[in-house]
Scaffold this active site. Sequence first.
Site, PDB file in Angstrom:
ATOM      1  N   HIS A 290     -30.744   5.453  16.583  1.00 25.63           N
ATOM      2  CA  HIS A 290     -30.815   4.412  17.165  1.00 25.63           C
ATOM      3  C   HIS A 290     -30.506   4.435  18.688  1.00 25.63           C
ATOM      4  O   HIS A 290     -29.988   5.494  19.129  1.00 25.63           O
ATOM      5  CB  HIS A 290     -29.535   3.683  16.606  1.00 25.63           C
ATOM      6  CG  HIS A 290     -29.604   2.087  16.404  1.00 25.63           C
ATOM      7  ND1 HIS A 290     -30.658   1.366  16.665  1.00 25.63           N
ATOM      8  CD2 HIS A 290     -28.567   1.172  16.912  1.00 25.63           C
ATOM      9  CE1 HIS A 290     -30.028  -0.032  16.762  1.00 25.63           C
ATOM     10  NE2 HIS A 290     -28.895   0.008  16.955  1.00 25.63           N
ATOM     11  N   ASN A 315     -25.040  -3.716  20.836  1.00 21.92           N
ATOM     12  CA  ASN A 315     -26.013  -3.344  20.167  1.00 21.92           C
ATOM     13  C   ASN A 315     -27.228  -4.417  20.170  1.00 21.92           C
ATOM     14  O   ASN A 315     -27.336  -5.516  20.857  1.00 21.92           O
ATOM     15  CB  ASN A 315     -25.471  -3.732  18.354  1.00 21.92           C
ATOM     16  CG  ASN A 315     -26.204  -2.888  17.298  1.00 21.92           C
ATOM     17  OD1 ASN A 315     -27.421  -2.375  17.710  1.00 21.92           O
ATOM     18  ND2 ASN A 315     -25.877  -2.747  16.496  1.00 21.92           N
TER      19      ASN A 315
END
Length: 366
Positions: A290, A315
């Site tokens: 990620h 995020n």
Amino acid sequence: MHGRLILYSGPMSLSLLCLSSTCGTTGRWECEQDACLMESDMINGINRGNYGWRASNYSQLYGMTLDEGIKYRLGTQRPSKTIMNMNEMQNEQLPQYFNSTEKWPGKIHEPLDQGNCAASWAFSTAAVASDRISIQSMGHMTPQLSPQNLISCDTRNQGGCAGGRIDGAWWYLRRRGVVTEDCYPYLPPQQTPAEASRCMMQSRSIGRGKRQATQRCPNSHNYHNDIYQSTPPYRLSTNEKEIMKEIKENGPVQAIMEVHEDFFVYKSGIYKHTDVSFTKPPQYRKHGTHSVRITGWGEEKNYDGTARKYWIAANSWGKNWGENGFFRIARGENECEIEAFVIGVWGRITMEDMHKHPHHHRRRHI
């Protein structure tokens, strides 16, 4: 006959299984043996244990398997060997706490939501470039750059919503440039007709490396189709002090991290990967790559007086995940490899740009 099985009673536990079961010919439930993304065992185990962070069940992730979470909610590929060998840039007093949103109010952008599109490669790149351009232009330009522009148009060796590389994203931002999110809004894959996923923004060179859009904004209500570009990205040292110094002086940075099964249920606190799934079968213990934006750092004191150091990071799973879209993660120990590959960048900004943008694009900032 299809059914929805919520609970499975094991020998010692009550465990949440996936909501995709079928009722077999014998009338008994036959359940797919996949681990759920929202595992009640794991959530309870984290919240009962002394791990330093809290877990929660997220309705938008409910019903997904762990495999689906890793497939659809991440989407950054590991850099190639040559990129990993980029030179690291090579000790002042640094504060115990620092947050970019406080040093540069109105210039740090809120976390967006990538939905079930594995394009963190585009979201983290656009977010870091947005913040850096806003800081560098002293607020004359505060664009929220468009991840969709990258997803749809940066197609050379990139997989769009099936994953991509950040080096390819930065190449595109430097050579072609992107428009704002207002101009080219994000459409999650399930809401996107096939023709809408094609590239709807091209640009041409106007000399000295600068580019100009040759199409109107896909959002017909927006006429600002200015193209924003960056310089080549630079890799930081893996030393936490170097990363801290860079954030404090120049703004948020981009980091690649390994996401494990327990990260999806993070709610608050200082995240560290836990051992709650270690005794479970392998399908309950998985991870994927990620990319995120680190915006600051801090530390908390333990009961015994020792410090627990953390990064503050944004995020791209929306603002109702974690701490208002952000999370804190252990700092200084390369937790989930978050310090292994960190990138900084400059916007390509001229005095002409500064005069051309008298403080517009003020939406969606912290």
